[in-house]
Design a protein around this motif. Structure first.
Motif, mmCIF file in Angstrom:
data_model
loop_
_atom_site.group_PDB
_atom_site.id
_atom_site.type_symbol
_atom_site.label_atom_id
_atom_site.label_comp_id
_atom_site.label_asym_id
_atom_site.label_seq_id
_atom_site.Cartn_x
_atom_site.Cartn_y
_atom_site.Cartn_z
ATOM 1 N N ALA A 1 28.275 54.004 45.598
ATOM 2 C CA ALA A 1 27.925 54.113 44.179
ATOM 3 C C ALA A 1 29.167 54.419 43.347
ATOM 4 N N ARG A 2 30.034 55.293 43.853
ATOM 5 C CA ARG A 2 31.273 55.616 43.153
ATOM 6 C C ARG A 2 32.191 54.396 43.061
ATOM 7 N N ARG A 3 32.285 53.661 44.143
ATOM 8 C CA ARG A 3 33.128 52.465 44.134
ATOM 9 C C ARG A 3 32.595 51.406 43.179
ATOM 10 N N GLU B 1 33.196 48.411 38.142
ATOM 11 C CA GLU B 1 32.710 48.012 36.821
ATOM 12 C C GLU B 1 33.655 48.460 35.714
ATOM 13 N N HIS B 2 34.256 49.648 35.866
ATOM 14 C CA HIS B 2 35.201 50.144 34.864
ATOM 15 C C HIS B 2 36.445 49.258 34.809
ATOM 16 N N VAL B 3 36.965 48.910 35.983
ATOM 17 C CA VAL B 3 38.181 48.080 36.023
ATOM 18 C C VAL B 3 37.887 46.675 35.507
ATOM 19 N N LEU B 4 36.735 46.124 35.846
ATOM 20 C CA LEU B 4 36.382 44.795 35.361
ATOM 21 C C LEU B 4 36.256 44.784 33.839
ATOM 22 N N THR C 1 35.190 59.509 37.796
ATOM 23 C CA THR C 1 34.256 59.734 38.895
ATOM 24 C C THR C 1 34.158 61.194 39.321
ATOM 25 N N ARG C 2 35.013 62.050 38.756
ATOM 26 C CA ARG C 2 34.995 63.475 39.029
ATOM 27 C C ARG C 2 35.227 63.790 40.507
ATOM 28 N N VAL C 3 36.168 63.069 41.089
ATOM 29 C CA VAL C 3 36.587 63.348 42.464
ATOM 30 C C VAL C 3 38.103 63.478 42.470
ATOM 31 N N GLY D 1 26.686 45.379 47.027
ATOM 32 C CA GLY D 1 26.610 46.652 46.319
ATOM 33 C C GLY D 1 26.090 46.583 44.903
ATOM 34 N N VAL D 2 25.742 45.386 44.418
ATOM 35 C CA VAL D 2 25.320 45.273 43.025
ATOM 36 C C VAL D 2 23.863 44.828 42.919
ATOM 37 N N ASN D 3 23.174 45.388 41.928
ATOM 38 C CA ASN D 3 21.805 44.989 41.570
ATOM 39 C C ASN D 3 20.849 45.041 42.767
#
Length: 257
Positions: free
Chosen positions: A8-10, A15-18, A32-34, A76-78
């Protein structure tokens, strides 16, 4: 962090980078607070999968045609939408039928449901679908050979086409990367050729599409919407597009929980 949590984090990172094109490790750690170390491990994994490209100090997005074909990205999507679509599509399949499944992740979700609908004859070029049905005595499993694609984790090419052309199936269920109200598309020529052959081999043709693939186009035309007997979409599809699709084929809307 669990595997599910890491994925989920990845997905958030991807999505942020895209969306922004590039991002720094520090920026993604804050998002992501890690820890920065954890982010670097995530970026290494995403680069290994071919989803993002590393550079000193950060990461950038690959062209969409590259990462959208990558199986690890697609898995990992949808996922909720794909599972709902798979459940609705499973209602079309009856015991005793012969069905062909392509190498899409939606077809993989469907395959998991069909294990309990034996007896069936299942034909596929997808390695993970083959693994899923292998060993089930009430499933007659036919594997389509060809040249192995690491990107798709499936078999493509001339041997695959020739194997498909020798068969006739009760139902073919496929997905693709894009469609509008009239036409379906895919960005890769080799994949288009295999999917076209699959559709030609089926008495009934079923298209499985989540909302992120609609109102889009890609380089190669696959088949007109009216060539499909059924279209299964999730409940995120609506408005004028859904109305237009219903004018061309039988549309079944899967409810996402």
């Amino acid at each position: 962090m669990t595997t599910t949590g890491a994925e989920a984090r990845r997905q958030i990172i991807t999505e942020h980078v895209l969306k922004h094109g590039t991002a720094s490790g520090a920026e993604l750690a804050e998002l992501t607070r890690v820890s920065l170390m954890t982010v670097h491990r995530d970026l290494d994994e995403l680069a290994r999968r071919g989803v993002l490209r590393r550079f000193r100090g950060g990461v950038s997005a690959l062209p969409s045609t590259v990462f959208e074909s990558n199986l690890d990205y697609r898995l990992g999507v949808n996922t909720a939408e794909k599972e709902a679509i798979a459940k609705a599509a499973a209602d079309l399949v009856e015991p005793g039928m012969s069905v062909m499944l392509d190498d899409s992740t939606t077809a993989l979700a469907l395959a998991r449901l069909l294990v309990d609908q034996a007896p069936l004859t299942v034909v596929t070029n997808a390695r993970r679908v083959i693994d899923l049905f292998a060993g089930h005595e009430d499933i007659r499993l036919i594997s389509l050979g060809g040249e192995y694609s690491h990107t798709h984790d499936s078999f493509l090419g001339v041997p695959c086409l020739e194997a498909i052309e020798a068969l006739s199936l009760d139902m073919v269920l496929v997905s693709t990367s894009a469609m509008d109200a009239r036409m379906t598309y895919h960005q890769e020529q080799d994949v288009v050729l295999v999917k076209r052959a699959m559709l030609a081999s089926g008495t009934r043709k079923v298209l499985l599409m989540d909302r992120t693939k609609l109102a889009r186009t890609a380089l190669h035309r696959l088949a007109p919407v009216e060539d499909f007997d059924h279209l299964v979409v999730d409940d995120g599809v609506g408005g004028e597009l859904l109305t237009a699709l219903k004018e061309r084929t039988d549309v079944r809307v899967a409810v996402t929980h």
